[in-house]
Design a protein around this motif. Structure first.
Motif, mmCIF file in Angstrom:
data_model
loop_
_atom_site.group_PDB
_atom_site.id
_atom_site.type_symbol
_atom_site.label_atom_id
_atom_site.label_comp_id
_atom_site.label_asym_id
_atom_site.label_seq_id
_atom_site.Cartn_x
_atom_site.Cartn_y
_atom_site.Cartn_z
ATOM 1 N N TYR A 105 3.088 18.931 -5.157
ATOM 2 C CA TYR A 105 2.740 18.494 -3.788
ATOM 3 C C TYR A 105 0.975 18.706 -3.575
ATOM 4 O O TYR A 105 0.630 18.860 -2.360
ATOM 5 C CB TYR A 105 3.166 19.419 -2.922
ATOM 6 N N SER A 106 0.324 18.525 -4.595
ATOM 7 C CA SER A 106 -0.868 18.691 -4.609
ATOM 8 C C SER A 106 -1.678 17.139 -4.466
ATOM 9 O O SER A 106 -1.540 16.419 -5.494
ATOM 10 C CB SER A 106 -1.527 19.193 -5.929
ATOM 11 N N HIS A 107 -2.198 16.649 -3.438
ATOM 12 C CA HIS A 107 -2.945 15.592 -3.069
ATOM 13 C C HIS A 107 -4.451 15.498 -3.127
ATOM 14 O O HIS A 107 -4.935 14.585 -2.714
ATOM 15 C CB HIS A 107 -2.308 14.780 -1.936
ATOM 16 N N SER A 108 -4.713 16.740 -3.597
ATOM 17 C CA SER A 108 -6.303 16.827 -3.757
ATOM 18 C C SER A 108 -6.612 17.452 -5.049
ATOM 19 O O SER A 108 -5.793 18.043 -5.934
ATOM 20 C CB SER A 108 -6.983 17.340 -2.645
ATOM 21 N N LEU A 109 -7.674 16.902 -5.899
ATOM 22 C CA LEU A 109 -8.063 17.706 -6.814
ATOM 23 C C LEU A 109 -8.183 19.107 -7.141
ATOM 24 O O LEU A 109 -7.776 19.853 -7.918
ATOM 25 C CB LEU A 109 -9.289 16.904 -7.466
ATOM 26 N N TRP A 110 -8.554 19.460 -5.803
ATOM 27 C CA TRP A 110 -8.860 21.222 -5.861
ATOM 28 C C TRP A 110 -7.479 21.669 -5.734
ATOM 29 O O TRP A 110 -7.429 22.743 -6.203
ATOM 30 C CB TRP A 110 -9.845 21.435 -4.707
ATOM 31 N N MET A 111 -6.709 21.176 -5.124
ATOM 32 C CA MET A 111 -5.238 21.940 -4.950
ATOM 33 C C MET A 111 -4.801 21.961 -6.338
ATOM 34 O O MET A 111 -4.139 22.671 -6.917
ATOM 35 C CB MET A 111 -4.304 21.097 -4.059
ATOM 36 N N LEU A 112 -4.843 20.876 -7.135
ATOM 37 C CA LEU A 112 -4.328 20.700 -8.565
ATOM 38 C C LEU A 112 -5.098 21.778 -9.443
ATOM 39 O O LEU A 112 -4.245 22.336 -10.213
ATOM 40 C CB LEU A 112 -4.612 19.213 -9.051
ATOM 41 N N TYR A 113 -6.269 21.676 -9.278
ATOM 42 C CA TYR A 113 -6.952 22.883 -10.062
ATOM 43 C C TYR A 113 -6.466 24.275 -9.782
ATOM 44 O O TYR A 113 -6.320 25.115 -10.789
ATOM 45 C CB TYR A 113 -8.683 23.000 -9.501
ATOM 46 N N VAL A 114 -6.091 24.677 -8.526
ATOM 47 C CA VAL A 114 -5.708 26.038 -8.224
ATOM 48 C C VAL A 114 -4.272 26.158 -8.740
ATOM 49 O O VAL A 114 -4.101 27.273 -9.314
ATOM 50 C CB VAL A 114 -5.751 26.075 -6.617
ATOM 51 N N PHE A 115 -3.563 25.276 -8.450
ATOM 52 C CA PHE A 115 -2.046 25.404 -8.872
ATOM 53 C C PHE A 115 -1.959 25.158 -10.356
ATOM 54 O O PHE A 115 -1.489 26.459 -11.137
ATOM 55 C CB PHE A 115 -1.215 24.571 -7.987
ATOM 56 N N TYR A 116 -2.179 24.192 -10.687
ATOM 57 C CA TYR A 116 -1.815 24.075 -12.169
ATOM 58 C C TYR A 116 -2.745 24.594 -13.312
ATOM 59 O O TYR A 116 -2.374 25.262 -14.162
ATOM 60 C CB TYR A 116 -2.025 22.403 -12.638
ATOM 61 N N GLY A 117 -4.070 24.810 -12.762
ATOM 62 C CA GLY A 117 -4.881 25.441 -13.844
ATOM 63 C C GLY A 117 -4.997 27.073 -13.707
ATOM 64 O O GLY A 117 -4.628 27.777 -14.558
ATOM 65 N N VAL A 118 -5.190 27.423 -12.310
ATOM 66 C CA VAL A 118 -5.455 28.712 -11.939
ATOM 67 C C VAL A 118 -4.233 29.431 -12.065
ATOM 68 O O VAL A 118 -4.084 30.578 -12.820
ATOM 69 C CB VAL A 118 -6.238 28.998 -10.786
ATOM 70 N N VAL A 119 -3.406 29.226 -11.186
ATOM 71 C CA VAL A 119 -2.077 29.878 -10.997
ATOM 72 C C VAL A 119 -1.151 29.863 -12.294
ATOM 73 O O VAL A 119 -0.599 30.762 -12.854
ATOM 74 C CB VAL A 119 -1.008 29.454 -9.973
ATOM 75 N N GLY A 120 -1.137 28.495 -13.082
ATOM 76 C CA GLY A 120 -0.442 28.389 -14.162
ATOM 77 C C GLY A 120 -1.067 29.172 -15.339
ATOM 78 O O GLY A 120 -0.290 29.676 -16.203
ATOM 79 N N GLY A 121 -2.622 29.193 -15.677
ATOM 80 C CA GLY A 121 -2.992 29.838 -16.433
ATOM 81 C C GLY A 121 -2.770 31.420 -16.388
ATOM 82 O O GLY A 121 -2.372 32.120 -17.327
ATOM 83 N N ILE A 122 -2.815 31.914 -15.215
ATOM 84 C CA ILE A 122 -2.357 33.421 -14.917
ATOM 85 C C ILE A 122 -1.119 33.724 -15.476
ATOM 86 O O ILE A 122 -0.617 34.523 -16.080
ATOM 87 C CB ILE A 122 -2.532 33.909 -13.691
#
Length: 418
Positions: A105-122
């Motif tokens: 449900y990320s329709h902006s780059l920053w939302m994708l960064y937070v969910f896929y990148g940060v939350v996924g990495g953690i």
């Protein structure tokens, strides 16, 4: 007259059954977090269409995933040691699944960064560090094999999801695919984590490859120069392997073998399929070998194997069949770092703080992830050829192999004896 027969249960047999059960659960947890890294390439095209951005900007998402997976590992390891593996690893699998649902449900780059990148990495970092820390405690006499098995689960777990995810993207679209598999990852990994248990003891075990007679805390370990030698060696091997593997598609295209058919299949995807297989198999294979002939001896053999395979790969790069076969050998000589180094670390600094300690060493993989791809691309851009790229990678392999046998081995023996 009745005769009652008592059946005695050997505690050693119980523990033996339990440790294999723990390894199986660890494999399932590792498989549940492998797709964010290994299936990312399938998601880039639909994400580009949705977000309308350029590929380099989108690839920051993947970089964030690796950075938060590796550079937060000391903190993640400390939390696991403090609050318990089952609780934290369950939380990690939940984060991994939530990262895909959030990305859906990320329709902006920053939302994708937070969910896929940060939350996924953690999430993936917690599970990876936690499971490796678990098995090296449960298998004190087979640490190399055990660490290799669960690392193989991470390396090969995405084989089971690649085709289903590709099918789902083509038929149901990006949002449905991310939600469906995200929920699946969380449920699958979460259920497996519920069965995790702490090893019954953390007592040192003396074996062929020597084990520490003292359990070092992370702060004590970081004061030892021997740890930083291990860190440097793993960073060198990580950089070397990723320099070449990150540029596999470009290398195949430049030498003109990528689309040549071998056995009815294009050479590049065939090589990538073989690479994924050997990258998984090498982890338990060389881990098992190191349990028998010693960690440093195995490092020397494996690292020289990769250096030799890269040399031949470069020399015969225009032959499509040899390109495929030698690429598999290159991965066979590289992926074992994820079994040899955690086993060596635990042998040296004890198992009581194994998870926290490996969190610090695992940061070296992050160093390699940052340096490997960009360094190879820069060398190729400057030289307009692959010889400098391969030469540096081969040099790092040879230097690390020599360090293992001439410096690490005698130094570690003196350290443990003292």
């Amino acid at each position: 007259m009745s005769v009652q027969t008592e059946v005695s249960i050997n505690p050693i047999q119980i523990r033996s059954a339990q440790k294999w059960q723990q390894m199986a659960l660890g494999l399932l947890c590792m498989a549940s977090i492998s797709s964010p890294q290994y299936v990312w390439a399938l998601l880039t095209k639909p994400l580009l269409e949705r977000l309308d951005v350029h590929l380099p900007i989108l690839q920051v998402t993947f970089s964030l995933l690796i950075i938060f997976q590796t550079f937060l590992s000391p903190l993640q390891g400390k939390l696991i040691d403090r609050f318990g593996a089952r609780r934290l690893i369950g939380f990690g699998t939940l984060c991994t699944g939530a990262s895909w649902v959030g990305a859906a449900y990320s329709h902006s780059l920053w939302m994708l960064y937070v969910f896929y990148g940060v939350v996924g990495g953690i999430g993936t970092g917690i599970v990876y560090i936690g499971i490796v820390g678990q098995v090296v405690r449960w298998f004190p006499e087979q640490r190399g094999f055990a660490a290799g098995m669960v690392a193989a689960g991470y390396g090969m777990g995405a084989i089971m999801t690649t085709l289903p995810i590709s099918f789902s993207l083509n038929h149901y679209g990006l949002t449905t695919t991310l939600v469906l598999f995200g929920v699946g990852f969380a449920a699958f990994g979460g259920l497996a984590s519920r069965g995790l248990r702490d090893a019954p003891s953390a007592s040192p075990v003396v074996s062929y490859h020597s084990s520490a007679q003292r359990h070092y805390t992370p702060s004590q370990m970081l004061k030892q120069p021997l740890f930083w030698l291990l860190f440097f060696m793993m960073a060198c091997m990580s950089t070397s392997g990723l320099m070449v593997t990150s540029q596999l598609a470009n290398f195949a295209s430049d030498v003109g073998v990528g689309q040549i058919l071998i056995w009815g299949m294009a050479a590049l995807p065939l090589a990538m399929s073989l690479d994924r297989l050997t990258n998984g198999l090498t982890r338990p294979l060389f881990g098992w070998v190191s349990d028998r002939i010693g960690r440093e001896n195995t490092m020397f053999v494996a690292f020289i194997l990769e250096a030799g395979a890269m040399t031949l790969w470069l020399a015969f790069r225009h032959d499509p069949l040899l390109f495929i076969l030698l690429s598999g050998v290159v991965f066979l000589g590289w992926g074992e770092i994820f079994s040899l180094f955690p086993a060596t670390l635990t042998d040296t600094f004890g198992s009581q703080h194994a998870t926290s300690n490996y969190g610090w060493l695992y940061m070296s993989q992050g160093v390699g992830s940052i340096l490997g791809g960009p360094l190879a691309a820069l060398l190729y851009q400057v030289s307009h050829g692959w010889v400098p790229v391969f030469s540096l990678a081969i040099g790092l392999d040879i230097v690390t192999a020599l360090l293992a046998i001439t410096i690490l081995k005698p130094w570690r023996q003196r350290f443990i004896t003292r």
